[in-house]
Structures are given as structure tokens and as C-alpha cells.
Scaffold this active site. Structure first.
Site, PDB file in Angstrom:
ATOM      1  CB  SER A 103      49.423  35.224  39.043  1.00 25.53           C
ATOM      2  OG  SER A 103      49.530  36.418  38.604  1.00 25.53           O
ATOM      3  CG  HIS A 146      50.678  33.816  43.470  1.00 25.39           C
ATOM      4  ND1 HIS A 146      51.442  34.792  43.385  1.00 25.39           N
ATOM      5  CD2 HIS A 146      49.584  34.096  42.591  1.00 25.39           C
ATOM      6  CE1 HIS A 146      51.188  35.932  42.809  1.00 25.39           C
ATOM      7  NE2 HIS A 146      50.069  35.439  42.150  1.00 25.39           N
TER       8      HIS A 146
END
Length: 311
Positions: free
Chosen positions: A207, A265
Site C-alpha cells: 500500500s 500510506h
């Protein structure tokens, strides 16, 4: 040893430990049969057969017997499969061909998680945690690691969707360099957040690197239309999506949400925005003198006859 002492003390001498004797018969030479006794004597005892040790590995399976020469029609399906694979590969864009190797690596690591004997290695080297035994190598290896099939499928779908755009912006070589760097940088940001909060939980997944790809494309093409995976009818601009993602991960990091690694992230998104704005000019273009010096050194070595085969 208790049952062994009892058998030795209480059992008759002729029946001492039959199990142990049976296991050792494979190592002793069989006794010759007794000589024939005269008429009226007792019958000779049967000679015990030597015990065969069982092999640790089963014998290989035998192929089925041939029923004759196969028909040429059996080559039709392999031919169609080969032509179909070749046509599918030629129909892909350069970006999709580039990320195919990354997706294959993620699938391979996902299969390793299914092997019970690999669990200790996977937790040590394919999950990132500043309190773990290995600290540096998981910063890159955890980028290719997924334990959940849904997690891997969602990440690879997003990477596949943005592959054509990011490779057209950066090129194949620069994209691979940015993707690997994004995995390391996003993991380092996750390390810093875990050290600050004291929550040492293992993290894994692509991610952080994918957020770099998404942020780079959204920064460079903010007017592009995007949609949610399960809600394709809902569309929005790439610039709005990037703002929403940054706001969501910032709130998750500040409020201590544990559903995602919000620090990774956020670190990946900020790195993607910085790279397409400033990093390309500062890093990739300034590498030309280094590349030129490298090529000149290889040319000199080739002229001297050294390493020409591997140049």
C-alpha cells in the site's frame, strides 16, 4: 524407561522386549536353520525373516501405460493456449507489462505464506516492525508481502489500473526505481510513527508504494476521472481523491486508528507528490553524469579485453 525395567524383571526370559528385537532384526544376520533332528524329535522352529526398513521417501509414481501414439489433435489446445498468451501479452501496454513482474512477485510471496514451515521466516523478513530481529531487509521485502488474498487483490488491481499512466510519465526504469524507493521510504515513516507512539505491530503490504504511484499520477494529472472499485458509477477527479486520501490517513494517524498503517500510506503519498514535483529534476536528471562515467568505465574495460563478454 519404567516399562523397560518392568519387562526385564517380570517377563520370562524368552519373551524379553519383542519390540526391540523386531526392530534390530534388520541389522543382524539371520541364523542358519537347525540341522534335521532324528525321527521323533520336536519340529524345528521357523526361521524369522529379516525385517525390512521402511524408506523415508515413498517411491515415485509410475506413469500411466502408453495406449498408443497420440493423435495430432492433442496439439490443438497447446497451440491455442500459446497463441492466446502471445496475443494477450502483445495487447498490454508498456506499463502493464512492467507491473506484471511485480504482481508475479507478490503472488509468489503470498504462496510462501501458505507454507507452515516458512512462517517464522516470513514473520521475520516479510513484515516490518522496528522491534523485530531484522530491521533493514523487511523495509523492502514487506512491500511484496500480503497475507490476505483480498488485500493483495485490491493492491494489485490499483497498481494495474495506474500502471499505464505512471510508466508513461516516468518511463519503465524510473518507475521501478521510484516504486522500490517508495516501499523503503514508506516503511521508514511507519517505523518513525511506531517509535513515537510505542505501538510495535508488524506491517506488510504494497500500500505504501502504491500510494506513491497514485499520488504521483494524481499530482501530475489532477483532472483525470477516477472511480471506486465496487462503485464504478461514482466518479471524481484525481485531485479530489488525493486530498481525501491524505485527509483520511492524517486523521487515522492522529487518532490512532489501527485498521491500516496510516503512517506508511501518508509517507508514500507525500513521497509521490514530492518526486513528480521536485525529485525528478533533482535526482533522475542529475544522474546523467554518473551514468556517463559508468559507460565510459565499461568502454575502457571492454577495450582492454576485460569483461567484454558480460558488458
Amino acid at each position: 524407561m519404567a516399562w523397560w525395567c518392568w519387562a526385564r524383571a517380570g517377563a520370562p526370559r524368552t519373551r524379553r522386549l519383542p519390540v526391540l528385537l523386531e526392530q534390530r532384526q534388520g541389522f543382524r544376520r539371520a541364523r542358519p536353520p537347525p540341522a534335521e533332528s532324528p525321527a521323533g524329535a520336536a519340529e524345528a522352529r521357523p526361521v524369522p525373516q529379516p525385517h525390512r526398513r521402511r524408506s523415508l521417501f515413498p517411491p515415485p509414481p509410475q506413469p500411466p501405460p502408453h495406449t498408443g501414439r497420440p493423435s495430432p489433435q492433442r496439439l490443438v489446445k497447446p497451440l491455442i493456449f500459446a497463441v492466446g498468451i502471445n496475443s494477450w501479452w502483445n495487447s498490454l501496454t508498456e506499463g502493464q507489462r512492467t507491473v506484471t513482474g511485480i504482481i508475479a512477485a507478490n503472488v509468489f510471496v503470498f504462496c510462501l505464506w501458505r507454507l507452515p514451515g516458512m512462517r517464522r521466516v516470513m514473520f521475520t523478513y516479510f513484515t516490518s516492525n522496528p522491534s523485530s530481529k531484522a530491521v533493514c531487509s523487511p523495509m523492502l521485502l514487506s512491500t511484496f508481502s500480503h497475507f490476505s488474498l483480498f488485500h493483495m487483490a485490491a493492491n494489485m488491481y490499483v497498481l494495474w489500473s495506474f500502471s499505464s499512466s505512471i510508466v508513461s510519465l516516468l518511463g519503465c526504469e524510473q518507475f521501478i526505481a521510484v516504486y522500490l524507493s517508495a516501499g523503503v521510504i514508506s516503511t521508514f515513516v511507519s517505523y518513525v510513527a511506531k517509535m513515537a507512539t510505542g505501538r510495535f505491530e508488524p506491517s506488510l503490504g504494497a500500500s505504501g508504494a502504491i500510494m506513491t504511484v497514485l499520488a504521483a499520477v494524481c499530482t501530475k494529472i489532477p483532472e483525470a476521472k477516477l472511480a471506486i472499485i465496487f462503485l464504478p458509477m461514482v466518479t471524481f477527479t484525481a485531485g479530489s481523491a488525493l486530498k481525501a486520501i491524505i485527509a483520511f490517513d492524517t486523521a487515522g494517524l492522529a487518532l490512532g486508528w489501527r485498521l491500516f498503517d496510516h503512517a506508511a500510506h501518508l509517507g508514500g503519498a507525500l513521497f509521490g507528490m514530492w518526486y513528480v514535483t521536485y525529485g525528478h529534476e533533482l535526482i533522475w536528471k542529475n544522474r546523467e553524469p554518473l551514468v556517463k562515467a559508468w559507460h565510459e568505465m565499461r568502454t575502457k574495460n571492454t577495450g582492454k579485453g576485460g569483461g567484454g563478454r558480460f558488458s
